[in-house]
Motif scaffolding. Structure first.
Motif, PDB file in Angstrom:
ATOM      1  N   ASN A  68      42.108  38.849  37.624  1.00 18.80           N
ATOM      2  CA  ASN A  68      42.594  39.334  36.321  1.00 18.80           C
ATOM      3  C   ASN A  68      41.460  39.445  35.314  1.00 18.80           C
ATOM      4  N   ALA A  69      40.570  38.463  35.311  1.00 20.26           N
ATOM      5  CA  ALA A  69      39.434  38.509  34.380  1.00 20.26           C
ATOM      6  C   ALA A  69      38.512  39.681  34.706  1.00 20.26           C
ATOM      7  N   GLU A  70      38.317  39.964  35.997  1.00 24.19           N
ATOM      8  CA  GLU A  70      37.463  41.084  36.392  1.00 24.19           C
ATOM      9  C   GLU A  70      38.083  42.416  35.972  1.00 24.19           C
ATOM     10  N   TRP A  71      39.414  42.565  36.125  1.00 26.61           N
ATOM     11  CA  TRP A  71      40.081  43.802  35.707  1.00 26.61           C
ATOM     12  C   TRP A  71      39.966  43.994  34.196  1.00 26.61           C
ATOM     13  N   LYS A  72      40.141  42.917  33.448  1.00 27.47           N
ATOM     14  CA  LYS A  72      40.027  42.999  31.990  1.00 27.47           C
ATOM     15  C   LYS A  72      38.618  43.403  31.583  1.00 27.47           C
ATOM     16  N   SER A  73      37.629  42.828  32.264  1.00 21.96           N
ATOM     17  CA  SER A  73      36.239  43.165  31.962  1.00 21.96           C
ATOM     18  C   SER A  73      35.958  44.639  32.265  1.00 21.96           C
TER      19      SER A  73
END
Length: 182
Positions: A68-73
């Motif tokens: 999820n953090a990678e998608w947001k980034s």
């Protein structure tokens, strides 16, 4: 088979475990220590710590990334960026620049067309004329001469003869000969 519950210190000091870590153990010893390590998670953790003390560095399990953090980034770096539209004053100036640029292109194209038209007419009116130079060869009493041309033809002149020849240039390589005598 090894079934003992070892401490980290006992593993570090165990000669069989040390030779397995250093790669000098027999196949049987390696199999025994592999079985012991696979028996439990606790054995696995102790073996990692003992190996890191023997070898001199620590092995770390790679952590899985937070999806999820990678998608947001990724979203923040791509579609999440605000798009700055140019000011209307800049757009008016650029429209005027495009008009001037278009006019300049049309003007250059027209000038080029006129120049090409005039240049092509001047070439057709100035036709080149090929100049061929006639050469004359003569023989005196009792003399004989042989003349050989580039097309491998040969003329033998007897005494008291005059030969005049010319060779056509470029497309026409015909040899024109006039002979007076033998």
């Amino acid at each position: 088979m090894i079934h003992k519950d070892y401490t980290i210190n006992e593993l570090v000091n165990n000669p069989s475990f040390r030779s397995t870590v250093n790669g000098t153990a027999s196949a049987e010893q390696i199999q025994q220590w592999d079985n012991w390590i696979e028996q439990s998670n606790q054995n696995r953790k102790k073996a990692k710590q003992a190996i890191s003390e023997i070898v001199g560095f620590e092995f770390k399990d790679p952590a899985l990334p937070d999806i999820n953090a990678e998608w947001k980034s990724l979203k923040r770096r791509t579609v999440g960026k605000p798009y700055n539209l140019p000011n209307k004053s800049k757009r008016k100036g650029s429209k005027l620049k495009r008009i001037y640029l278009s006019a300049a292109v049309v003007l250059l194209a027209a000038m080029g067309s006129v120049w090409i038209y005039n240049f092509s007419n001047s070439i057709s009116s100035n036709k080149l004329e090929q100049v061929t130079e006639a050469r004359t060869i003569s023989t005196v009493d009792g003399e004989q001469k042989t003349l050989r041309f580039t097309n491998n033809s040969k003329i033998i002149m007897n005494s008291n003869s005059t030969l005049t020849y010319s060779i056509g240039l470029n497309e026409d390589r015909t040899i024109y000969v006039t002979l007076d005598g033998e």
